[in-house]
Motif scaffolding. Structure first.
Motif, PDB file in Angstrom:
ATOM      1  N   GLU A  97     -60.138   6.853   8.270  1.00 53.97           N
ATOM      2  CA  GLU A  97     -60.047   7.547   6.984  1.00 53.97           C
ATOM      3  C   GLU A  97     -59.094   8.738   7.111  1.00 53.97           C
ATOM      4  OE1 GLU A  97     -63.933   9.380   6.004  1.00 53.97           O
ATOM      5  OE2 GLU A  97     -64.415   8.999   8.105  1.00 53.97           O
ATOM      6  N   PHE A  98     -58.802   9.354   5.982  1.00 49.17           N
ATOM      7  CA  PHE A  98     -57.895  10.493   5.939  1.00 49.17           C
ATOM      8  C   PHE A  98     -58.378  11.592   6.892  1.00 49.17           C
ATOM      9  CE2 PHE A  98     -56.555  14.612   4.211  1.00 49.17           C
ATOM     10  CZ  PHE A  98     -55.194  14.417   4.191  1.00 49.17           C
ATOM     11  N   GLY A  99     -57.477  12.098   7.711  1.00 51.12           N
ATOM     12  CA  GLY A  99     -57.824  13.190   8.611  1.00 51.12           C
ATOM     13  C   GLY A  99     -58.472  12.750   9.915  1.00 51.12           C
ATOM     14  N   SER A 100     -58.532  11.433  10.145  1.00 53.28           N
ATOM     15  CA  SER A 100     -59.206  10.954  11.358  1.00 53.28           C
ATOM     16  C   SER A 100     -58.319  11.082  12.606  1.00 53.28           C
ATOM     17  CB  SER A 100     -59.689   9.516  11.173  1.00 53.28           C
ATOM     18  OG  SER A 100     -58.599   8.664  10.888  1.00 53.28           O
ATOM     19  N   GLY A 101     -57.037  11.351  12.412  1.00 56.27           N
ATOM     20  CA  GLY A 101     -56.165  11.589  13.565  1.00 56.27           C
ATOM     21  C   GLY A 101     -55.126  10.514  13.817  1.00 56.27           C
ATOM     22  N   LYS A 102     -54.930   9.607  12.861  1.00 54.34           N
ATOM     23  CA  LYS A 102     -53.968   8.512  13.025  1.00 54.34           C
ATOM     24  C   LYS A 102     -52.546   9.051  13.262  1.00 54.34           C
ATOM     25  CE  LYS A 102     -54.943   6.715   8.939  1.00 54.34           C
ATOM     26  NZ  LYS A 102     -55.943   7.718   8.481  1.00 54.34           N
ATOM     27  N   THR A 103     -52.134   9.966  12.401  1.00 51.09           N
ATOM     28  CA  THR A 103     -50.779  10.516  12.507  1.00 51.09           C
ATOM     29  C   THR A 103     -50.627  11.366  13.760  1.00 51.09           C
ATOM     30  OG1 THR A 103     -50.454  10.440  10.124  1.00 51.09           O
ATOM     31  CG2 THR A 103     -49.091  12.011  11.337  1.00 51.09           C
ATOM     32  N   GLN A 104     -51.670  12.091  14.116  1.00 54.00           N
ATOM     33  CA  GLN A 104     -51.628  12.892  15.347  1.00 54.00           C
ATOM     34  C   GLN A 104     -51.452  11.989  16.566  1.00 54.00           C
ATOM     35  OE1 GLN A 104     -51.571  16.343  15.542  1.00 54.00           O
ATOM     36  NE2 GLN A 104     -51.252  16.063  13.355  1.00 54.00           N
ATOM     37  N   ARG A 144     -44.592  19.624  15.446  1.00 52.51           N
ATOM     38  CA  ARG A 144     -45.760  19.082  16.141  1.00 52.51           C
ATOM     39  C   ARG A 144     -45.337  18.309  17.399  1.00 52.51           C
ATOM     40  NH1 ARG A 144     -50.424  20.070  17.946  1.00 52.51           N
ATOM     41  NH2 ARG A 144     -52.105  18.624  17.503  1.00 52.51           N
ATOM     42  N   GLN A 155     -44.425  20.873  19.973  1.00 49.22           N
ATOM     43  CA  GLN A 155     -45.655  21.479  20.504  1.00 49.22           C
ATOM     44  C   GLN A 155     -46.292  20.577  21.576  1.00 49.22           C
ATOM     45  OE1 GLN A 155     -48.486  21.885  17.292  1.00 49.22           O
ATOM     46  NE2 GLN A 155     -48.660  24.092  17.603  1.00 49.22           N
ATOM     47  N   ARG A 208     -63.073  13.623  17.400  1.00 51.87           N
ATOM     48  CA  ARG A 208     -62.877  12.319  16.769  1.00 51.87           C
ATOM     49  C   ARG A 208     -63.465  11.236  17.666  1.00 51.87           C
ATOM     50  NH1 ARG A 208     -61.709  15.693  13.791  1.00 51.87           N
ATOM     51  NH2 ARG A 208     -59.941  15.885  12.344  1.00 51.87           N
ATOM     52  N   ILE A 247     -58.710  16.976  18.848  1.00 53.97           N
ATOM     53  CA  ILE A 247     -57.346  17.298  18.408  1.00 53.97           C
ATOM     54  C   ILE A 247     -57.171  18.817  18.542  1.00 53.97           C
ATOM     55  CG2 ILE A 247     -55.628  17.104  16.579  1.00 53.97           C
ATOM     56  CD1 ILE A 247     -57.304  14.902  15.306  1.00 53.97           C
ATOM     57  N   THR A 248     -56.205  19.210  19.384  1.00 56.82           N
ATOM     58  CA  THR A 248     -55.971  20.638  19.632  1.00 56.82           C
ATOM     59  C   THR A 248     -54.496  20.982  19.418  1.00 56.82           C
ATOM     60  OG1 THR A 248     -55.355  20.408  21.959  1.00 56.82           O
ATOM     61  CG2 THR A 248     -57.718  20.510  21.472  1.00 56.82           C
ATOM     62  N   GLU A 249     -54.165  22.251  19.598  1.00 59.04           N
ATOM     63  CA  GLU A 249     -52.761  22.689  19.542  1.00 59.04           C
ATOM     64  C   GLU A 249     -51.882  21.865  20.473  1.00 59.04           C
ATOM     65  OE1 GLU A 249     -52.726  24.948  16.551  1.00 59.04           O
ATOM     66  OE2 GLU A 249     -50.946  25.243  17.804  1.00 59.04           O
TER      67      GLU A 249
HETATM   68  P1  ADP Z   1     -54.678  10.928   9.425  1.00 53.28           P
HETATM   69  O1  ADP Z   1     -53.255  10.588   9.724  1.00 53.28           O
HETATM   70  O2  ADP Z   1     -55.662   9.985  10.030  1.00 53.28           O
HETATM   71  O3  ADP Z   1     -54.947  11.154   7.976  1.00 53.28           O
HETATM   72  P2  ADP Z   1     -54.033  13.256  10.953  1.00 53.28           P
HETATM   73  O4  ADP Z   1     -53.533  12.585  12.153  1.00 53.28           O
HETATM   74  O5  ADP Z   1     -53.048  13.853  10.032  1.00 53.28           O
HETATM   75  O6  ADP Z   1     -55.004  12.321  10.123  1.00 53.28           O
HETATM   76  O7  ADP Z   1     -55.056  14.349  11.494  1.00 53.28           O
HETATM   77  C1  ADP Z   1     -55.283  15.495  10.819  1.00 53.28           C
HETATM   78  C2  ADP Z   1     -56.139  16.339  11.725  1.00 53.28           C
HETATM   79  O8  ADP Z   1     -55.376  16.819  12.825  1.00 53.28           O
HETATM   80  C3  ADP Z   1     -56.667  17.532  10.980  1.00 53.28           C
HETATM   81  O9  ADP Z   1     -58.054  17.592  11.199  1.00 53.28           O
HETATM   82  C4  ADP Z   1     -55.982  18.704  11.639  1.00 53.28           C
HETATM   83  O10 ADP Z   1     -56.846  19.775  11.763  1.00 53.28           O
HETATM   84  C5  ADP Z   1     -55.599  18.193  12.997  1.00 53.28           C
HETATM   85  N1  ADP Z   1     -54.378  18.876  13.428  1.00 53.28           N
HETATM   86  C6  ADP Z   1     -53.145  18.678  12.966  1.00 53.28           C
HETATM   87  N2  ADP Z   1     -52.269  19.517  13.549  1.00 53.28           N
HETATM   88  C7  ADP Z   1     -52.983  20.268  14.409  1.00 53.28           C
HETATM   89  C8  ADP Z   1     -52.681  21.338  15.307  1.00 53.28           C
HETATM   90  N3  ADP Z   1     -51.430  21.811  15.428  1.00 53.28           N
HETATM   91  N4  ADP Z   1     -53.682  21.852  16.030  1.00 53.28           N
HETATM   92  C9  ADP Z   1     -54.926  21.392  15.916  1.00 53.28           C
HETATM   93  N5  ADP Z   1     -55.287  20.407  15.087  1.00 53.28           N
HETATM   94  C10 ADP Z   1     -54.333  19.842  14.342  1.00 53.28           C
END
Ligand code: ADP
Ligand code: MG
Length: 238
Positions: A33-40, A75, A78, A212, A231-233
């Motif tokens: 779901e949205f915000g689950s960390g897929k893009t990260q 990102r 970083q 996550r 998910i951290t800096e």
């Molecule tokens: P999805 O793609 O599944 O919708 P994302 O991969 O965008 O989700 O994940 C978003 C999450 O990553 C958020 O909870 C956000 O807090 C966390 N996040 C993004 N950038 C950072 C960062 N620089 N430091 C810590 N957490 C981050």
């Protein structure tokens, strides 16, 4: 199976779940779901692939197809810095393209082949694979056409992965709908787009704060367990 290579996710628990990392010659579908960390995770892999093999990478470059405008160069820099890479060089090693429609997205995958032939590319990301298809073919009445196009797209990606020994990672946002087939409360927006082919599905879900949970579905040779990461800096960490 042919010889495959693996890219570490940079998260030990996730690597163990994946049998060492995401595989070349396969499509890994990251669902959540949205915000689950897929893009990260996509950002992290685009950095990890660049690391030398003794640090979990393949000493290679990445192609990043971005459909939702969520790619963030800062990102990448970083995460690269946290992994001891030169941030500018790490960014330079990612071929980035924004896809403006499903047709454009499919053309970009075709064009990716010539980049792969000229450069040492071991990862292709499509984040998200589904967004354009969903907005261009809304509702039940367009489902068959959408599915047909999406099937072709995924088949193209599978062929590319296999032909060029590349790891393909695609993301798929889930809808909060009951799923009677898997008994899971979430269902991938594209349906079972990857029901066939040499591929597997990684599910991500949110837990407390920055934690996550990841799980693998539909794989004949991966364990069924769950692991957690943060998910951290610095990116994704154990
Ligand atoms: P999805 O793609 O599944 O919708 P994302 O991969 O965008 O989700 O994940 C978003 C999450 O990553 C958020 O909870 C956000 O807090 C966390 N996040 C993004 N950038 C950072 C960062 N620089 N430091 C810590 N957490 C981050
Ligand atoms: Mg995203």
């Amino acid at each position: 199976r042919k010889m495959i290579r693996r890219i570490s996710t940079g998260v030990r628990a996730l690597d163990e779940l994946l049998g060492g990392g995401v595989e070349t010659r396969a499509v890994t579908e990251v669902v959540g779901e949205f915000g689950s960390g897929k893009t990260q995770l996509c950002h992290q892999l685009a950095v990890m692939v660049q690391l030398p093999e003794d640090r979990g990478g393949l000493g290679a470059k990445a192609i990043y197809i971005d459909t939702e405008n969520t790619f963030r160069p800062e990102r990448i820099m970083q995460i690269a810095k946290a992994r001891g890479l030169d941030p500018d060089q790490a960014l330079h090693n990612i071929f980035y393209a924004r896809a403006y429609s499903s047709d454009h997205q499919m053309i970009l995958v075709d064009q990716a082949k010539s980049i792969i032939k000229q450069h040492n590319v071991a990862l292709l990301v499509v984040d998200s694979v589904i967004a354009h298809f969903r907005s261009e073919f809304p509702g039940r009445e367009n489902l068959a056409e959408r599915q047909q196009k999406l099937n072709k797209h995924v088949a193209d990606l599978l062929r590319l992965a296999d032909a060029y020994d590349v790891a393909v990672v695609i993301t798929n946002q889930v809808m909060a709908q009951p799923d009677v087939f898997f008994g899971n409360p979430l269902r991938p927006a594209g349906g079972n787009i990857l029901a066939h082919g040499a591929t597997y599905r990684l599910w991500l879900r949110k837990s407390k704060e920055n934690i996550r949970i990841a799980k693998i579905f539909d794989s004949p040779y991966h364990p069924e367990g769950e692991v957690s990461f943060r998910i951290t800096e610095e990116g994704l960490v154990d």
